[in-house]
Design a protein around this motif. Structure first.
Motif, short mmCIF file in Angstrom:
data_model
loop_
_atom_site.label_atom_id
_atom_site.label_comp_id
_atom_site.label_asym_id
_atom_site.label_seq_id
_atom_site.Cartn_x
_atom_site.Cartn_y
_atom_site.Cartn_z
N GLY A 3 1.94 -4.72 1.47
CA GLY A 3 1.39 -4.88 2.81
C GLY A 3 1.23 -6.33 3.20
O GLY A 3 1.40 -7.24 2.38
N SER A 23 0.01 -1.78 6.32
CA SER A 23 0.70 -1.15 5.19
C SER A 23 0.83 0.34 5.46
O SER A 23 0.03 0.92 6.21
N THR A 24 1.83 0.95 4.85
CA THR A 24 1.95 2.40 4.91
C THR A 24 1.05 3.06 3.87
O THR A 24 0.90 4.28 3.86
N SER A 25 0.45 2.24 2.99
CA SER A 25 -0.45 2.75 1.96
C SER A 25 -1.90 2.62 2.41
O SER A 25 -2.43 1.52 2.54
N GLU A 26 -2.54 3.75 2.64
CA GLU A 26 -3.95 3.74 3.04
C GLU A 26 -4.82 3.17 1.94
O GLU A 26 -5.79 2.45 2.20
N SER A 48 -7.29 -2.21 9.79
CA SER A 48 -6.06 -1.71 9.16
C SER A 48 -5.07 -1.23 10.20
O SER A 48 -5.44 -0.83 11.31
N SER A 49 -3.79 -1.25 9.85
CA SER A 49 -2.71 -0.82 10.73
C SER A 49 -1.57 -0.30 9.86
O SER A 49 -1.40 -0.72 8.71
N ASP A 50 -0.78 0.62 10.42
CA ASP A 50 0.41 1.07 9.71
C ASP A 50 1.68 0.45 10.31
O ASP A 50 2.79 0.80 9.91
N CYS A 71 -4.73 -0.63 1.99
CA CYS A 71 -5.57 -1.14 3.08
C CYS A 71 -7.04 -1.13 2.67
O CYS A 71 -7.77 -2.10 2.93
#
Length: 340
Positions: free
Chosen positions: A140, A163-166, A185-187, A169
């Motif tokens: 991320g 990141s695509t990983s919660e 946080s953001s994806d 984040c």
């Protein structure tokens, strides 16, 4: 949790200080390839070279052994790459070769790889393909409007981790979201990274305008139309244009284009004063990422067929193909069009 930051420049040091204020003794490690620099930091209690006047927490661990700095981390810990964009590929390759298990990895650099016009996460994906050895790391970016000196001093700041990983984040927020720092946080990794790249180029443009004493109206026009360029590029690259209206887009643009601590703005001011780019860069002492990635942003825009006139003329100015005054004339001579 443990945190290791790779790179003891101003930004890496500031973020190490931020994390160490909250975490326990020796939970935070700051690595530098320069052992003499670390010795001086340990002796003086501050980073005289890059962040003078900001005291280092006594619980901050200083490390010159790269492998030791990486291997101290477990799968639930956090590795932060705090090098300039130019050092991301090499540093990531070394991390992937040393890592013994999956890691949570973020980077702080902003820009595009000059030779390829790749975004940071694309550089990381390439290196992971070459050196990852099948380990499933979480990746991320952490970005937003932030001057290292103010962060180091504990002044209020808000950033975004993408990141695509919660879980990644949440790890970043656990490390840095405390005291005077908020971390959202953001994806949308593409939107966050492109915002951080384009705003540096636009900050040079704003600095040129201010240096030429074009006035506040002109600055507002540069920032507004520059933001439109950013949004078009983000959408064409597969990101969310609305991300540009947040911290990593308009927020970082306002800071970098107007703040006196901005190196990219300073480049623009000094170009307007008639100094050569070589003279300016030799006096800066730090990296101005807008200079390094302007041509790459232009290349990406051409590849995606996105109209970015301000960014394009900045590329020509930095390549010494246009003077600042010629760039202004070129922009002002464009045909009228619909705003949206």
């Amino acid at each position: 949790m443990k945190v290791t930051l790779l790179g003891a420049g101003a930004w890496g040091t500031a973020m190490a200080v931020q994390a160490a204020r909250h975490l326990h003794a020796e939970d935070v490690c700051l690595w530098s390839r320069n052992a003499e620099q670390l010795q001086a930091m340990a002796k003086s209690g501050e980073n005289h070279l890059y962040l003078p006047g900001i005291p280092l927490p006594k619980n901050l661990l200083l490390e010159s052994d790269f492998a030791a700095a990486v291997k101290r981390l477990g799968s639930d810990d956090l590795l932060v790459i705090a090098t300039p964009m130019s050092g991301l590929a090499q540093t990531m390759a070394l991390v992937l070769q040393v890592a013994q298990h999956p890691l949570n990895i973020i980077w702080l650099c902003k820009g595009l790889e000059p030779a390829t016009a790749l975004l940071p996460h694309q550089v990381v994906e390439r290196e992971n393909h070459l050196h990852g050895r099948g380990l499933k790391h979480a990746f991320g970016a952490l970005s937003g409007p932030s001057f290292a000196r103010e962060v180091g001093a504990g002044m209020p700041c808000a950033l975004t981790v993408a990141s695509t990983s919660e879980q990644l984040c949440k790890s970043v927020q656990a490390a840095f979201h405390h005291d005077n720092m908020r971390v959202y946080s953001s994806d949308d990794l593409v939107g966050v990274e492109l915002g951080g790249a384009v705003k540096n180029v636009l900050a040079i443009a704003a600095g040129i305008g201010d240096g030429l004493k074009l006035g506040l109206n002109a600055r507002a026009a540069v920032l507004t139309r520059g933001l439109a360029e950013m949004m078009r590029l983000v959408k064409a690259a597969g990101g969310k244009s609305e991300t540009c209206m947040g911290l990593t887009g308009v927020g970082d643009l306002i800071l970098t284009a107007t703040g006196d601590l901005s190196r990219n703005r300073r480049v623009g001011l000094e170009l307007a004063a008639g100094k050569s780019l070589d003279q300016i860069l030799s006096s800066l002492g730090h990296v101005a990422e807008g200079v390094l990635c302007a041509a790459a942003v232009g290349d990406l825009a051409k590849r995606l067929n996105v109209d970015m006139p301000i960014t394009a003329v900045m590329g020509e100015v930095l390549a010494a193909k246009l003077t600042p005054k010629e760039a202004l004339k070129k922009l002002m001579g464009r045909d009228p069009k619909m705003e949206v």
